[in-house]
Scaffold this active site. Structure first.
Site, mmCIF file in Angstrom:
data_model
loop_
_atom_site.group_PDB
_atom_site.id
_atom_site.type_symbol
_atom_site.label_atom_id
_atom_site.label_comp_id
_atom_site.label_asym_id
_atom_site.label_seq_id
_atom_site.Cartn_x
_atom_site.Cartn_y
_atom_site.Cartn_z
ATOM 1 N N LYS A 1 21.577 -4.184 4.100
ATOM 2 C CA LYS A 1 20.713 -4.967 3.204
ATOM 3 C C LYS A 1 21.278 -5.002 1.778
ATOM 4 O O LYS A 1 21.383 -6.060 1.174
ATOM 5 C CB LYS A 1 19.285 -4.375 3.181
ATOM 6 C CG LYS A 1 18.630 -4.335 4.560
ATOM 7 C CD LYS A 1 17.216 -3.788 4.515
ATOM 8 C CE LYS A 1 17.116 -2.335 4.073
ATOM 9 N NZ LYS A 1 17.776 -1.375 5.001
ATOM 10 N N ARG B 1 7.916 -1.576 3.568
ATOM 11 C CA ARG B 1 8.362 -0.641 4.596
ATOM 12 C C ARG B 1 7.205 -0.172 5.463
ATOM 13 O O ARG B 1 7.418 0.614 6.373
ATOM 14 C CB ARG B 1 8.987 0.582 3.941
ATOM 15 C CG ARG B 1 10.535 0.608 3.978
ATOM 16 C CD ARG B 1 10.940 1.834 3.200
ATOM 17 N NE ARG B 1 12.229 2.367 3.475
ATOM 18 C CZ ARG B 1 13.322 2.131 2.746
ATOM 19 N NH1 ARG B 1 13.289 1.274 1.775
ATOM 20 N NH2 ARG B 1 14.445 2.766 3.028
ATOM 21 N N ARG C 1 28.834 6.265 4.040
ATOM 22 C CA ARG C 1 28.585 5.382 2.890
ATOM 23 C C ARG C 1 28.979 6.061 1.581
ATOM 24 O O ARG C 1 28.761 7.249 1.388
ATOM 25 C CB ARG C 1 27.100 5.013 2.846
ATOM 26 C CG ARG C 1 26.702 4.234 1.590
ATOM 27 C CD ARG C 1 25.405 3.486 1.751
ATOM 28 N NE ARG C 1 24.251 4.351 1.914
ATOM 29 C CZ ARG C 1 23.014 3.905 2.131
ATOM 30 N NH1 ARG C 1 22.786 2.598 2.226
ATOM 31 N NH2 ARG C 1 22.012 4.737 2.272
ATOM 32 N N ARG D 1 25.351 9.671 -1.202
ATOM 33 C CA ARG D 1 23.936 9.916 -1.512
ATOM 34 C C ARG D 1 23.456 11.163 -0.774
ATOM 35 O O ARG D 1 23.805 11.369 0.392
ATOM 36 C CB ARG D 1 23.095 8.718 -1.047
ATOM 37 C CG ARG D 1 22.910 7.658 -2.106
ATOM 38 C CD ARG D 1 22.310 6.387 -1.568
ATOM 39 N NE ARG D 1 21.061 6.555 -0.827
ATOM 40 C CZ ARG D 1 20.343 5.547 -0.338
ATOM 41 N NH1 ARG D 1 20.752 4.296 -0.530
ATOM 42 N NH2 ARG D 1 19.237 5.765 0.332
ATOM 43 N N ARG E 1 15.234 9.726 8.555
ATOM 44 C CA ARG E 1 14.930 8.406 7.978
ATOM 45 C C ARG E 1 14.844 7.345 9.081
ATOM 46 O O ARG E 1 14.033 6.423 9.011
ATOM 47 C CB ARG E 1 16.016 8.026 6.956
ATOM 48 C CG ARG E 1 15.876 8.825 5.663
ATOM 49 C CD ARG E 1 17.127 8.762 4.820
ATOM 50 N NE ARG E 1 17.464 7.437 4.378
ATOM 51 C CZ ARG E 1 18.705 7.025 4.091
ATOM 52 N NH1 ARG E 1 19.731 7.855 4.206
ATOM 53 N NH2 ARG E 1 18.915 5.813 3.687
#
Ligand code: ADP
Ligand code: AMP
Length: 214
Positions: free
Chosen positions: A13, A88, A127, A160, A171
């Site tokens: 996203k 969400r 990431r 992160r 998550r």
């Protein structure tokens, strides 16, 4: 163009938002980025958000709905906006509908980026994000031309804290329970478009463009 990018963590996203927002000259409204900025600034919102983010849980709806409601009344959303990571939950989606009604706007499209779970784990645990400008890379799948530094601004790239594998798994569980029901919600109000997020980044961008301009 009033867009929602829906999809699990790691679907792409943020990566796609960077291209689309530049192309359509609309603000990128990422609740995750807003919370991370608040954490960095040490505000009360940041302190509240951090305890949830560290565990991979969602920040409570009242807090999240409040910040998005305020953000959507800012003048730069006049010609449109792209929401990334919001809504969400079903209560967030309902609150968004109420805000849009109040400010006289409607959604152009809700695009759900579909990616299977194991690919999401690979994407999130590899990431890298730029500490300075927030640009997103992947160690293997989408490396920066400058390796450990950002190809856009030369800033240092970091992992992160919530991209550690254990937090990623929680998550994804939170996504399945609380966010996946939004797919049926937006389908039922005739706004949903599904696209294949497993394709290379530029092909996903092309798909999004065609869905948004059809
Ligand atoms: P989200 O904002 O949905 O959580 P990101 O845009 O941050 O996801 O992407 C997650 C990771 O996957 C990043 O490391 C990014 O570089 C990588 N990525 C994004 N889109 C693709 C793609 N189509 N193919 C391979 N890797 C991708
Ligand atoms: P993201 O950058 O979208 O992956 O979001 C990072 C974290 O911020 C999430 O794991 C949540 O803790 C929090 N967060 C972001 N957006 C929301 C939202 N719409 N509702 C609740 N929590 C959120």
């Amino acid at each position: 163009m009033n867009i929602i990018l829906l999809g699990p963590p790691g679907a792409g996203k943020g990566t796609q938002a960077a291209y689309l927002c530049k192309e359509y000259a609309i603000p990128h409204i990422s609740t995750g980025d807003m919370f991370r900025a608040a954490v960095k600034a040490g505000t009360r919102l940041g302190l509240t958000a951090k305890s949830y983010m560290d565990r991979g849980d969602l920040v409570p709806d009242d807090v999240t709905i409040g910040i998005v409601g305020e953000r959507l009344s800012e003048p730069d959303t006049q010609n449109g906006f792209l929401l990334d990571g919001f809504p969400r939950t079903i209560p967030q989606a309902e609150a968004l509908q109420a805000v849009l009604l109040r400010i006289g706007k409607d959604l152009t499209a809700v695009v759900n980026i579909e990616v299977p779970e194991e690919e999401l784990v690979t994407r999130l645990t590899g990431r890298l994000v730029c500490m300075a400008c927030g640009a997103t890379y992947h160690r293997v799948l989408n490396p920066s031309p400058l390796r450990d530094f950002c190809g856009v601004c030369n800033g240092p790239l970091i992992t992160r804290a919530d991209d550690a594998e254990a937090t990623v798994r929680s998550r994804l569980e939170v996504y399945r329970k609380q966010t996946e029901p939004l797919i049926s919600y937006y389908q039922s109000i005739g706004k949903l478009e599904n696209i294949n997020g497993l394709l290379p980044i530029d092909e996903v961008t092309a798909l999004l463009r065609s869905v948004l301009t059809e």
